[in-house]
Enzyme design. Structure first.
Site, PDB file in Angstrom:
ATOM      1  N   HIS A  33       0.851  -1.199   0.000  1.00  0.00           N
ATOM      2  CA  HIS A  33       0.000   0.000   0.000  1.00  0.00           C
ATOM      3  C   HIS A  33       0.882   1.242   0.000  1.00  0.00           C
ATOM      4  O   HIS A  33       1.912   1.284   0.667  1.00  0.00           O
ATOM      5  CB  HIS A  33      -0.970   0.005   1.185  1.00  0.00           C
ATOM      6  CG  HIS A  33      -0.341   0.144   2.530  1.00  0.00           C
ATOM      7  ND1 HIS A  33      -0.107   1.366   3.125  1.00  0.00           N
ATOM      8  CD2 HIS A  33       0.096  -0.779   3.423  1.00  0.00           C
ATOM      9  CE1 HIS A  33       0.436   1.186   4.325  1.00  0.00           C
ATOM     10  NE2 HIS A  33       0.572  -0.104   4.529  1.00  0.00           N
ATOM     11  N   ASP A  93       6.295   1.821   6.204  1.00  0.00           N
ATOM     12  CA  ASP A  93       4.886   1.422   6.142  1.00  0.00           C
ATOM     13  C   ASP A  93       4.120   2.344   5.197  1.00  0.00           C
ATOM     14  O   ASP A  93       3.518   3.312   5.628  1.00  0.00           O
ATOM     15  CB  ASP A  93       4.279   1.470   7.545  1.00  0.00           C
ATOM     16  CG  ASP A  93       2.891   0.882   7.599  1.00  0.00           C
ATOM     17  OD1 ASP A  93       2.580   0.063   6.730  1.00  0.00           O
ATOM     18  OD2 ASP A  93       2.122   1.256   8.499  1.00  0.00           O
ATOM     19  N   GLU A  97      -4.899   1.315   2.710  1.00  0.00           N
ATOM     20  CA  GLU A  97      -4.716   0.273   3.731  1.00  0.00           C
ATOM     21  C   GLU A  97      -4.802   0.863   5.124  1.00  0.00           C
ATOM     22  O   GLU A  97      -5.344   0.239   6.036  1.00  0.00           O
ATOM     23  CB  GLU A  97      -3.365  -0.417   3.532  1.00  0.00           C
ATOM     24  CG  GLU A  97      -3.174  -1.665   4.379  1.00  0.00           C
ATOM     25  CD  GLU A  97      -2.598  -1.396   5.769  1.00  0.00           C
ATOM     26  OE1 GLU A  97      -2.592  -2.317   6.602  1.00  0.00           O
ATOM     27  OE2 GLU A  97      -2.145  -0.253   6.030  1.00  0.00           O
ATOM     28  N   GLU A  98      -4.263   2.067   5.291  1.00  0.00           N
ATOM     29  CA  GLU A  98      -4.282   2.691   6.617  1.00  0.00           C
ATOM     30  C   GLU A  98      -5.694   3.060   7.043  1.00  0.00           C
ATOM     31  O   GLU A  98      -5.925   3.364   8.204  1.00  0.00           O
ATOM     32  CB  GLU A  98      -3.379   3.928   6.633  1.00  0.00           C
ATOM     33  CG  GLU A  98      -1.902   3.647   6.382  1.00  0.00           C
ATOM     34  CD  GLU A  98      -1.250   2.783   7.447  1.00  0.00           C
ATOM     35  OE1 GLU A  98      -1.912   2.460   8.456  1.00  0.00           O
ATOM     36  OE2 GLU A  98      -0.072   2.422   7.271  1.00  0.00           O
ATOM     37  N   GLU A 110       4.203  -5.907   4.434  1.00  0.00           N
ATOM     38  CA  GLU A 110       3.772  -4.952   5.447  1.00  0.00           C
ATOM     39  C   GLU A 110       4.953  -4.513   6.313  1.00  0.00           C
ATOM     40  O   GLU A 110       6.093  -4.894   6.074  1.00  0.00           O
ATOM     41  CB  GLU A 110       2.678  -5.568   6.325  1.00  0.00           C
ATOM     42  CG  GLU A 110       1.283  -5.065   5.989  1.00  0.00           C
ATOM     43  CD  GLU A 110       1.103  -3.580   6.235  1.00  0.00           C
ATOM     44  OE1 GLU A 110       1.965  -2.944   6.885  1.00  0.00           O
ATOM     45  OE2 GLU A 110       0.095  -3.026   5.776  1.00  0.00           O
ATOM     46  N   HIS A 113       4.944   4.688  12.229  1.00  0.00           N
ATOM     47  CA  HIS A 113       3.830   5.642  12.175  1.00  0.00           C
ATOM     48  C   HIS A 113       4.197   6.987  12.802  1.00  0.00           C
ATOM     49  O   HIS A 113       3.338   7.648  13.394  1.00  0.00           O
ATOM     50  CB  HIS A 113       2.580   5.074  12.843  1.00  0.00           C
ATOM     51  CG  HIS A 113       1.819   4.134  11.967  1.00  0.00           C
ATOM     52  ND1 HIS A 113       0.557   3.655  12.297  1.00  0.00           N
ATOM     53  CD2 HIS A 113       2.110   3.570  10.771  1.00  0.00           C
ATOM     54  CE1 HIS A 113       0.128   2.849  11.348  1.00  0.00           C
ATOM     55  NE2 HIS A 113       1.063   2.777  10.405  1.00  0.00           N
TER      56      HIS A 113
END
Length: 898
Positions: free
Chosen positions: A199, A211, A245-246, A272, A348
């Site tokens: 993603h 990510d 995706e998030e 991932e 993140h």
């Protein structure tokens, strides 16, 4: 005189005779006592002195200092081997060779994607700039492709809805989100395909390098290499670059349930991240379909996989999920889930940048993905994969050198064979006359009891320490220095275990020999591991192989050193052979323990305000110490003393405890090389509450503050005094989810939050919510139809009143799903543009109430563009210390009663 002289001679003669008789009698009594002791337990007399005294023979007692040093050096050496294997990311370098994966090219892709900035769904960065870049690169790759292959590109913008059992359960709705789909297939076409998924979207305020931009960069390079290869393919490979995706896995759902190519997919590989760089771990496979694991085992150049990680992840104790769930549950497709797990501290956050990902991490991931996709694209199994859907696999890598894999049913047979070997070993001891008559069973059962008591008391001890530290506000002191946890909780556990066994040795087993006790407690540890092996195997856990390893090798070691142990006692040779035999279980145990702490330690810094992280970490650490110490307990009974060891451990624990209590160890770090920031979420929110008549009964505005760890704002308040307990947010009891704009339903994890008064916010694109219609249905329910417009991310909340139930709605599969606490939560997002969101709910009313039948609320989240900022929000962010990561955006919240 003569009489006296004669009497003296007689007395001397009598005295000599009496002494001889006394010695003979003493000797006879000694033999009788010895015989009686033999009758009680010959085994307990190993190593006794010849005169039958109760003292232990010096030559059989190991030196305390030397033994403790040997064990410490042994564990440190094994830890060094584990670290060495983890630092060696690639086994052989192929970058730059013709037809091989080129990490330098992949890094170039990565840097271009992350240079765009944070890429939230619905933002220009995600929907236009990133998509344009991907299409440009795919076009260049197509121009260089081999004529054997055909490349097709499709931009999908799906709309859909589904419910998911994650974070307590909620429903998701998406509209016009973006998928970039590329199909590489033989020129003549293919009837089946393997899917590779990544993603390109990111969370707000993070560049999202690990990510998941790096995975998309890897996939672009794999596409380039495979498309240029002169090797023919039997099946197609579909590369899905998904753009949402998030948003809790929305884009993958849109692809697998709606895209025409989805029907071709027979298996998938999902890339991932739960950390930044390092090795990518295979942590989920299947369900069933063991041929997929075999494909990875056969093809991967730098394997790193563990069924233990799979069972831990699928247990739900890790608050995360991946697209693997969507393909498995909604597509009924088997797959392989891989993720980077190292350095989850900056996952993140703004620190998740391309420069932190090593080139070797990219190379190893690319080598593995390319090799596995090539293998599957030419596999005869893929087309008829449903025929091979039988059972699960036991799989694990050996220090990243190779992967061992076998069917779980074979594993069960092996495990029970190991159990039978232990039964024979212990049964033979019980059937020996000397053991049968010596109450060996009694000593064995007491040994088990002592072992469990030592474990229980050590766990209670560290939990008391952890609770105390949590109560005084010093949680997470080890977050920046993990060795603090080892020095505090690890030493306390070891000291308590040694102390309990020392008491048993001195006061219960005082008449037993060292050698007898050493063997006895080896047997108890063997039995405990065997019991765990039986339990795990019976429950169907593939990770039972670990217990088998911890039974097989110790048992073989015991059988090999037994004769030497009996003949020469516990000497240096015995210690060396014993530790050598334990090499494999202890090495692999430390290998897995590293993985556990690598994953869980960063998670404890974002696990919410309700879970005391010290209690969790202390428990995990105590269990790890119990496992690692199990076969070392025997040394407690073989050394001449344990006093210095216990005192040293207590001293280390006490000093660490005092330093932690004094606040000497700060949890967070702004070190540019290895930042470990505190996560804080700031939402400048304006709230409006309406009553049943539609009138505004309350309106306020402020900055809603959520700290994502147990320490709350205690470390922030000295830097920003206005954030203190006087502005703690209060729950609106009559409003769903306490009347605040939760982005996800994590309200049960974060109950401590703050609400700093601030001026009202007025986004340029305000959210609008209205009741379109209210209908009474023939089956005596009320259908409420709503329409909402607003930013790319919104949340819809529902709470039914007394006498009312939510019977159905137009979302998901039509059946309303409650979140934790009984309210209903709907997560909404859309792409760059979308029409108004229209939906309905149906309320069954059994008893009308004056306060209405249902309360609904809608929150709008402005995660990108100028609307996400406010002057007050910017000013507050600047006040936060550099060791924190405040992620901020603007929200509005409106509540209605119907």
């Amino acid at each position: 005189m003569e009489w006296s002289s004669e009497s003296a001679a007689v007395r001397r003669h009598r005295g000599t005779a009496e002494r001889r008789e006394g010695e003979a009698a003493a000797s006879h009594r000694q033999r009788e006592a010895s015989a009686q002791e033999d009758a009680k337990g010959v085994g307990r007399m190993w190593g006794k002195t010849e005169n039958g005294g109760g003292s232990r023979v010096a030559k059989t007692a190991l030196s305390e200092a030397r033994t403790a040093l040997a064990l410490a050096l042994y564990l440190l050496a094994l830890r060094a081997l584990v670290q060495l294997s983890l630092q060696r990311l690639v086994l052989s370098r192929t970058s730059g060779l013709q037809g091989e994966f080129d990490a330098r090219q992949a890094r170039d892709y990565l840097e271009h994607i992350t240079a765009i900035g944070p890429r939230t769904t619905g933002s220009t960065e995600n929907e236009i700039l990133t998509v344009q870049y991907l299409l440009e690169q795919i076009k260049l790759i197509e121009a260089q492709s081999n004529s054997l292959h055909s490349i097709s590109v499709d931009i999908q913008r799906p709309t859909g809805s589904f419910s998911i059992d994650f974070l307590g359960g909620f429903t998701s709705y998406y509209d016009n989100i973006t998928n970039v789909v590329v199909k590489l297939e033989p020129r003549d076409g293919a009837e089946s395909a393997i899917l590779a998924n990544c993603h390109f979207d990111s969370v707000a305020n993070s560049p999202g390098a690990s990510d998941d931009a790096v995975s998309c960069a890897v996939m672009l390079e794999v596409l380039r290499v495979m498309s240029a290869s002169p090797e023919p393919m039997q099946h197609a490979v579909v590369f899905l670059f998904n753009g949402a995706e998030e948003n809790v896995l929305q884009a993958s759902h849109g692809f697998i349930t709606q895209h025409p190519w989805a029907s071709l997919i027979r298996a998938f590989i999902n890339l991932e991240a739960a950390g930044v760089g390092g090795k990518e771990l295979v942590f989920q496979t299947g369900p069933e379909n063991p041929w997929l694991v075999q494909a990875y085992v056969s093809a991967a150049k730098h394997p790193f996989a563990s069924v233990v990680a799979q069972e831990v992840f699928q247990s739900g104790i890790i608050p995360s999920d991946t697209d693997f769930r969507i393909y498995r549950d909604f597509g009924n497709i088997p797959g392989i889930d891989l993720a980077f797990i190292e350095n989850g501290y900056i996952y993140h956050t703004k620190y998740d940048t391309a420069d932190r990902i090593l080139i070797d991490s990219i190379q190893r991931a690319g080598d593995n993905i390319l090799a596995v996709l090539k293998h599957l694209a030419t596999s005869d199994t893929l087309a008829s994969s449903s025929e091979y859907r039988h059972g699960s696999m036991v799989f694990f890598d050996v220090l990243g050198l190779l992967v061992i894999a076998y069917p779980s049913r074979v594993g069960s047979i092996i495990n029970y064979m190991v159990v039978m070997a232990v039964v024979l070993y212990l049964g033979k001891k019980l059937l020996r006359p000397k053991h049968r008559n010596a109450n060996y069973m009694r000593d064995f059962l007491c040994g088990l009891g002592i072992t469990f008591i030592s474990w229980f008391t050590s766990l209670v001890t560290v939990l008391i320490i952890a609770v105390f530290i949590s109560l005084i506000g010093q949680s997470l002191s080890w977050y920046n220095y993990f060795y603090i946890a080892v020095c505090l909780y690890g030493t306390a556990t070891v000291a308590k275990i040694i102390f309990i066994h020392t008491l048993a040795k001195r006061f219960y087993y005082m008449n037993a020999s060292d050698l007898y006790l050493g063997e006895l407690f080896f047997d108890t540890s063997l039995f405990v591991h065997c019991a765990f092996l039986v339990a795990l195997t019976y429950q169907g856990f593939c990770s039972a192989f670990m217990s088998a390893v911890w039974v097989v090798f110790p048992l073989l070691t015991k059988l090999c050193v037994y004769k030497d142990f009996k003949k020469h006692g516990a000497q240096g040779r015995f210690v060396a052979l014993y530790l050598l035999g334990m090499f494999i279980p202890y090495l692999y145990g430390l290998y897995l323990i590293w993985a556990v702490f690598e994953m869980f330690t960063p998670i404890l810094g974002r696990s919410g305000s309700e879970i005391p992280p010290d209690v969790v970490l202390a428990s995990i650490l105590a269990v790890c110490v119990m496992i690692l110490s199990s076969y070392f307990i025997t040394f407690i009974y073989l050394v001449n003393s344990t006093k210095k060891t216990i005192l040293t451990l207590i001293l280390v624990c006490a000093v660490t405890f005092l330093l932690v209590c004094s606040g000497a160890f700060f949890p967070y770090s702004s070190n540019p090389e290895s930042p470990k920031p505190k996560r804080v979420f700031l939402q400048h929110v304006s709230r409006t509450f309406h009553n049943l008549e539609g009138s505004v009964v309350k309106r306020d505005s402020g900055i809603w503050i959520n700290g994502f760890d147990y320490t709350g704002m205690s470390h922030v308040t000295p830097h920003i005094p206005e954030i203190n307990d006087t502005i703690r947010a209060h729950c609106e009891e009559d409003a769903p989810l306490c009347g605040f704009p939760w982005y996800l339903p994590v309200h049960f994890l974060i109950r401590k939050n703050w609400y700093l008064p601030a001026p009202e916010v007025s986004p340029r694109n305000p959210a609008h919510f209205r009741l379109v219609s209210k209908e009474k249905m023939p089956w005596d329910s009320i259908k409420l139809t709503f329409e909402a417009t607003g930013p790319s991310h919104m949340s819809f909340y529902v709470r039914t009143h007394k006498g009312s139930t939510l019977s159905q709605w137009s979302l998901g599969n039509g059946i309303p799903v409650t979140s934790r606490g009984g309210d209903y939560f709907v997560f909404y997002s859309h792409g760059l543009q979308a029409s108004a969101w229209r939906f309905w709910i149906e309320v069954q009313v059994s008893e009308e109430q004056a306060e209405g039948m249902v309360t609904v609320a809608i929150a709008a989240h402005y995660l990108s563009g100028e609307n996400k900022r406010s002057s007050q929000l910017d000013a507050l962010k600047k006040k936060f210390p550099d060791w924190s990561f405040p992620s901020a955006w603007v929200s509005t919240y409106s509540l209605f009663v119907f």
